[in-house]
Write an enzyme that holds these catalytic residues in place. Structure first.
Site, PDB file in Angstrom:
ATOM      1  N   ALA A 211       0.963  -1.337   0.145  1.00  0.00           N
ATOM      2  CA  ALA A 211      -0.118  -0.042  -0.093  1.00  0.00           C
ATOM      3  C   ALA A 211       0.976   1.134  -0.043  1.00  0.00           C
ATOM      4  CB  ALA A 211      -0.706   0.135   1.178  1.00  0.00           C
TER       5      ALA A 211
ATOM      6  N   GLU B  75      -0.339  -9.401  -0.559  1.00  0.00           N
ATOM      7  CA  GLU B  75      -1.788  -9.294  -0.322  1.00  0.00           C
ATOM      8  C   GLU B  75      -2.466  -9.678  -1.688  1.00  0.00           C
ATOM      9  OE1 GLU B  75      -1.946  -6.340   2.301  1.00  0.00           O
ATOM     10  OE2 GLU B  75      -2.501  -7.725   4.004  1.00  0.00           O
TER      11      GLU B  75
HETATM   12  N1  CAA Z   1       4.680   3.329  -0.566  1.00  0.00           N
HETATM   13  C1  CAA Z   1       5.003   4.300  -1.117  1.00  0.00           C
HETATM   14  N2  CAA Z   1       6.380   4.591  -1.649  1.00  0.00           N
HETATM   15  C2  CAA Z   1       6.962   3.291  -1.761  1.00  0.00           C
HETATM   16  C3  CAA Z   1       6.798   2.289  -1.292  1.00  0.00           C
HETATM   17  C4  CAA Z   1       5.414   2.137  -0.572  1.00  0.00           C
HETATM   18  N3  CAA Z   1       4.912   0.990  -0.118  1.00  0.00           N
HETATM   19  N4  CAA Z   1       7.602   1.451  -1.692  1.00  0.00           N
HETATM   20  C5  CAA Z   1       8.443   1.908  -2.401  1.00  0.00           C
HETATM   21  N5  CAA Z   1       8.312   3.343  -2.362  1.00  0.00           N
HETATM   22  C6  CAA Z   1       9.046   4.357  -3.011  1.00  0.00           C
HETATM   23  C7  CAA Z   1      10.068   4.940  -2.380  1.00  0.00           C
HETATM   24  O1  CAA Z   1       9.454   5.969  -1.332  1.00  0.00           O
HETATM   25  C8  CAA Z   1      10.813   5.613  -3.629  1.00  0.00           C
HETATM   26  O2  CAA Z   1      10.394   6.639  -3.881  1.00  0.00           O
HETATM   27  P1  CAA Z   1      11.463   8.002  -3.800  1.00  0.00           P
HETATM   28  O3  CAA Z   1      12.162   7.677  -5.076  1.00  0.00           O
HETATM   29  O4  CAA Z   1      10.493   8.920  -4.236  1.00  0.00           O
HETATM   30  O5  CAA Z   1      12.187   8.188  -2.637  1.00  0.00           O
HETATM   31  C9  CAA Z   1      10.665   4.646  -4.530  1.00  0.00           C
HETATM   32  O6  CAA Z   1       9.455   3.832  -4.385  1.00  0.00           O
HETATM   33  C10 CAA Z   1      11.706   3.553  -4.765  1.00  0.00           C
HETATM   34  O7  CAA Z   1      11.721   2.849  -3.529  1.00  0.00           O
HETATM   35  P2  CAA Z   1      13.371   2.439  -2.616  1.00  0.00           P
HETATM   36  O8  CAA Z   1      14.166   3.741  -3.096  1.00  0.00           O
HETATM   37  O9  CAA Z   1      13.054   2.313  -1.358  1.00  0.00           O
HETATM   38  O10 CAA Z   1      14.030   1.369  -3.510  1.00  0.00           O
HETATM   39  P3  CAA Z   1      15.160   0.293  -2.889  1.00  0.00           P
HETATM   40  O11 CAA Z   1      15.158  -0.568  -3.977  1.00  0.00           O
HETATM   41  O12 CAA Z   1      16.004   0.952  -1.977  1.00  0.00           O
HETATM   42  O13 CAA Z   1      13.996  -0.812  -1.862  1.00  0.00           O
HETATM   43  C11 CAA Z   1      11.903  -1.899  -0.987  1.00  0.00           C
HETATM   44  C12 CAA Z   1      12.980  -1.541  -2.152  1.00  0.00           C
HETATM   45  C13 CAA Z   1      13.127  -2.754   0.016  1.00  0.00           C
HETATM   46  C14 CAA Z   1      10.817  -2.454  -1.501  1.00  0.00           C
HETATM   47  C15 CAA Z   1      11.583  -0.591  -0.302  1.00  0.00           C
HETATM   48  O14 CAA Z   1      11.384   0.262  -1.194  1.00  0.00           O
HETATM   49  C16 CAA Z   1      10.502  -0.719   0.776  1.00  0.00           C
HETATM   50  O15 CAA Z   1      10.952  -1.381   1.818  1.00  0.00           O
HETATM   51  N6  CAA Z   1       9.313  -0.430   0.656  1.00  0.00           N
HETATM   52  C17 CAA Z   1       8.105  -0.662   1.502  1.00  0.00           C
HETATM   53  C18 CAA Z   1       7.903  -1.870   1.556  1.00  0.00           C
HETATM   54  C19 CAA Z   1       6.520  -1.842   2.736  1.00  0.00           C
HETATM   55  O16 CAA Z   1       6.766  -1.619   3.771  1.00  0.00           O
HETATM   56  N7  CAA Z   1       5.363  -2.209   2.272  1.00  0.00           N
HETATM   57  C20 CAA Z   1       4.392  -2.307   3.111  1.00  0.00           C
HETATM   58  C21 CAA Z   1       3.350  -1.282   3.084  1.00  0.00           C
HETATM   59  S1  CAA Z   1       2.294  -1.178   4.254  1.00  0.00           S
HETATM   60  C22 CAA Z   1       0.940  -2.183   3.598  1.00  0.00           C
HETATM   61  O17 CAA Z   1       1.070  -2.863   2.490  1.00  0.00           O
HETATM   62  C23 CAA Z   1      -0.339  -2.331   4.489  1.00  0.00           C
HETATM   63  C24 CAA Z   1      -1.220  -3.539   3.825  1.00  0.00           C
HETATM   64  O18 CAA Z   1      -1.214  -4.420   4.332  1.00  0.00           O
HETATM   65  C25 CAA Z   1      -2.061  -3.329   2.742  1.00  0.00           C
END
Ligand code: CAA
Length: 261
Positions: A69, A115
């Site tokens: 999300a 999910e």
């Molecule tokens: N939401 C919003 N933006 C996101 C995102 C997310 N879930 N995942 C990645 N992005 C964005 C980053 O903020 C970044 O944006 P900017 O360039 O503007 O800074 C861009 O996508 C690229 O991401 P990274 O620079 O972080 O890329 P990376 O290769 O270094 O890392 C990753 C990849 C490990 C997947 C990392 O992006 C990450 O940990 N993302 C979040 C994962 C997460 O926590 N997901 C769960 C969300 S909560 C949820 O889903 C609730 C539910 O149950 C429905």
């Protein structure tokens, strides 16, 4: 057709009977914001209403299926806003589509991305795919089935481990647990998912819809109720022309010509 910004639609397969949806917000790793999910639901509804489509493939890109999300969009939500807006309830379209859905997962399927994949009927993974429920690391928990579907699919111990640590599992582990049915080299994944969709589309769409419903009942009820539902649905197939045609074609040693009647 409808104009989309965050997804792309195209028809695949020799008979163009597989509807593909590409999640297309690569700069945010396909983070599932409200607009993307609205577009996805809309596209699914269009394929559902298109009689020429027999199966649907949902895919992302090589880096990410979807990284969850949209954290930036939801971070300011209050509890009251979540309740009033029934936050994430609009995601249920994906699990309610009557036609078979296949998730073709390359790269990250995290949080809501994992999910979303699990809402699909079948998951095919690229060899570099990674699945995880990392919500715990950002102060929340899975909100679109992660704690429920994951537990049913891979069992309590592994689901607990994933949800409580936030650690990712590889495509191999996901296949071993039964979460993923097959793994392919990343560049062949979409093609293989489309082939699967074509195979499904070669059967009677009417019977396929009944069969999908029957398998899903196994997730939602007791064994006894599920067996009763299955038997009655099996009986119901005998009221269809496609059952008559399918069995006649078998006895005449020819291919069936299904009409969904
Ligand atoms: N939401 C919003 N933006 C996101 C995102 C997310 N879930 N995942 C990645 N992005 C964005 C980053 O903020 C970044 O944006 P900017 O360039 O503007 O800074 C861009 O996508 C690229 O991401 P990274 O620079 O972080 O890329 P990376 O290769 O270094 O890392 C990753 C990849 C490990 C997947 C990392 O992006 C990450 O940990 N993302 C979040 C994962 C997460 O926590 N997901 C769960 C969300 S909560 C949820 O889903 C609730 C539910 O149950 C429905």
């Amino acid at each position: 057709g409808t104009q989309y910004e965050m997804i792309k639609k195209d028809l695949a397969g020799e008979k163009k009977n597989v509807g593909v949806i590409h999640l297309n917000r690569p700069k945010a790793l396909n983070a599932l914001c409200r607009q993307l999910m609205t577009e996805l639901s809309q596209a699914l509804t269009e394929y559902e209403n298109d009689a020429s489509i027999g199966a649907i493939v949902i895919t992302g890109n090589e880096k990410a299926f979807a990284a969850g999300a949209d954290i930036k969009e939801m971070m300011g939500n209050t509890y009251a806003e979540c309740i009033i807006g029934n936050f994430l309830a609009d995601w249920t379209k994906v699990s309610n589509v009557r036609k078979p859905t296949i998730a073709a997962v390359n790269g990250y399927a995290l949080g809501g991305g994992c999910e979303l994949a699990m809402m699909c009927d079948i998951i095919y993974a690229g060899d570099k795919a990674k699945f995880g429920q990392p919500e715990i690391a950002i102060g929340t928990i899975p909100g679109a089935g992660g704690s429920q579907r994951l537990t049913r699919v891979i069992g309590k111990s592994k689901a607990m481990e994933m949800c409580l640590t936030g650690n990712m599992i590889t495509a191999e582990e996901a296949e071993r647990t039964g979460m993923v049915s097959k793994i392919f080299p990343a560049d062949q994944l979409l093609n293989e998912a489309v082939k699967l969709g074509e195979k499904i589309s070669s059967h009677s769409p009417l019977t396929v819809a009944l069969c999908k419903e029957a398998v899903n009942v196994a997730y939602e009820t007791t064994l006894q109720e599920g067996l009763r539902f299955e038997r009655r649905t099996f009986h119901a197939t005998f009221s269809t022309k496609d059952q008559k045609e399918g069995m006649k074609a078998f006895s005449e040693k020819r291919a069936p010509n299904f009409t969904s009647e």
